[in-house]
Design an enzyme around this catalytic site. Structure first.
Site, PDB file in Angstrom:
ATOM      1  N   SER A 145      28.809 -18.848  14.013  1.00 27.79           N
ATOM      2  CA  SER A 145      29.463 -17.554  14.202  1.00 27.79           C
ATOM      3  C   SER A 145      30.120 -17.172  12.887  1.00 27.79           C
ATOM      4  O   SER A 145      30.437 -18.053  12.070  1.00 27.79           O
ATOM      5  CB  SER A 145      30.546 -17.673  15.277  1.00 27.79           C
ATOM      6  OG  SER A 145      31.421 -16.553  15.245  1.00 27.79           O
ATOM      7  N   TYR A 158      37.473 -21.809  20.133  1.00 32.24           N
ATOM      8  CA  TYR A 158      36.135 -21.363  19.698  1.00 32.24           C
ATOM      9  C   TYR A 158      36.026 -21.441  18.169  1.00 32.24           C
ATOM     10  O   TYR A 158      35.059 -21.979  17.622  1.00 32.24           O
ATOM     11  CB  TYR A 158      35.929 -19.928  20.181  1.00 32.24           C
ATOM     12  CG  TYR A 158      34.589 -19.297  19.853  1.00 32.24           C
ATOM     13  CD1 TYR A 158      33.450 -19.606  20.588  1.00 32.24           C
ATOM     14  CD2 TYR A 158      34.470 -18.357  18.825  1.00 32.24           C
ATOM     15  CE1 TYR A 158      32.228 -19.002  20.303  1.00 32.24           C
ATOM     16  CE2 TYR A 158      33.259 -17.747  18.536  1.00 32.24           C
ATOM     17  CZ  TYR A 158      32.137 -18.074  19.288  1.00 32.24           C
ATOM     18  OH  TYR A 158      30.931 -17.470  19.004  1.00 32.24           O
TER      19      TYR A 158
HETATM   20  C1  BGC Z   1      31.931 -13.935  19.271  1.00 34.99           C
HETATM   21  C2  BGC Z   1      32.123 -12.540  19.793  1.00 34.99           C
HETATM   22  C3  BGC Z   1      32.805 -11.672  18.733  1.00 34.99           C
HETATM   23  C4  BGC Z   1      32.065 -11.774  17.426  1.00 34.99           C
HETATM   24  C5  BGC Z   1      32.723 -10.969  16.312  1.00 34.99           C
HETATM   25  C6  BGC Z   1      31.237 -13.904  17.949  1.00 34.99           C
HETATM   26  O1  BGC Z   1      31.121 -15.205  17.467  1.00 34.99           O
HETATM   27  O2  BGC Z   1      31.159 -14.676  20.199  1.00 34.99           O
HETATM   28  O3  BGC Z   1      32.909 -12.582  20.960  1.00 34.99           O
HETATM   29  O4  BGC Z   1      32.835 -10.325  19.160  1.00 34.99           O
HETATM   30  O5  BGC Z   1      31.985 -13.123  17.042  1.00 34.99           O
HETATM   31  O6  BGC Z   1      34.095 -11.201  16.228  1.00 34.99           O
END
Ligand code: BGC
Length: 257
Positions: A145, A158
């Site tokens: 991410s 997360y």
């Molecule tokens: C997350 C999303 C978020 C995006 C940008 C992703 O890794 O799962 O929930 O909107 O990042 O912030």
């Protein structure tokens, strides 16, 4: 489309929906056979299987909760026993939980870290053990991410899991390089998938997010899948230890006014 992955077999975790489904289908369109992993949505996995088969590739669906080490070993075993080999692993399965740091429960912390990090860790281990036994090279692609690097207030567990995935890829690129195994991360920004369903339903939150994205829109799962094909194919053969951001410019956003 073409045959950039002809003769290869790929496991894609969390491929009953979203980015994982899109990668499974793109891989099939490039000639790969696919192991479709799902935890709780067999109908989504079935939908992916139909799309993979429509592309002319073989597919198996395997129910596995990647946070259980035994399930991850079974995924790799099924690939080898039913499809004969396994060259590419995409660690895509991921979950997130919105909570202020002071409110995070132990159960939610464990769920997020166990799926996003422990799952990728031990599945990669099982994948690599079989590659070394068979003496064949391989590709590991982690879907991390933008939050492997960028802050994400109220999603600290997360962000911790994705930050750790960043270091896992760097470490493994060095440790597994001599075995002919490349390891890379794809860092998506805001992509239109089920993980974002509560955000998509909240117009003011969505507008605030869109204001941060230079391209002014969410990404599509297919816009992530194209990069995964590159990293899995011969075109990506000398690429290891890096993170590739697919975020419409989100991470680099800056305005004076
Ligand atoms: C997350 C999303 C978020 C995006 C940008 C992703 O890794 O799962 O929930 O909107 O990042 O912030």
């Amino acid at each position: 489309m073409s045959d950039r992955l002809k003769g290869k077999v790929a496991i894609v975790t969390g491929s009953s929906s979203g980015i994982g489904q899109s990668i499974a289908v793109r891989f099939a369109q490039e000639g790969a056979d696919v192991v479709i992993d799902y935890r709780s949505h067999p109908e989504g996995a079935d939908d992916t299987r139909k799309q993979v088969e429509a592309a002319g590739a073989r597919a198996i669906t395997v129910q596995a909760d990647v946070s259980r080490v035994g399930d991850t070993q079974n995924l790799v075993d099924q690939a080898w026993s039913q499809l004969g080999r396994c060259d590419i692993l995409v660690n895509n399965a991921g979950v997130e939980k919105n909570a202020a740091f002071v409110d995070v429960t132990e159960a939610d912390y464990d769920m997020v870290l166990d799926v996003n990090l422990k799952g990728a860790f031990f599945l990669t281990q099982a994948f690599v053990r079989r590659l070394t036994a068979a003496k064949i090279p391989g590709r590991v692609i982690n879907i991390s991410s933008v939050h492997e690097d960028m802050v994400f207030p109220n999603f600290t567990s997360y962000a911790c899991s994705k930050g750790a995935m960043r270091m896992m890829a760097r470490n493994l690129a060095v440790e597994l390089g001599p075995l002919g195994i490349t390891v890379n991360n794809i860092a998506p920004g805001a992509i239109n998938t089920p993980i974002n369903s509560s955000l998509l339903a909240d117009k003011s939150k969505l507008d605030a997010l869109l204001a941060n994205i230079p391209l002014g829109r969410l990404g599509k799962p297919e816009e992530v899948a194209g990069l995964a094909v590159f990293l899995a194919s011969d075109d990506g053969s000398y690429t290891s230890g890096s993170t590739y951001v697919v975020d419409g410019g989100l991470m680099r956003n800056y305005h004076e006014q």
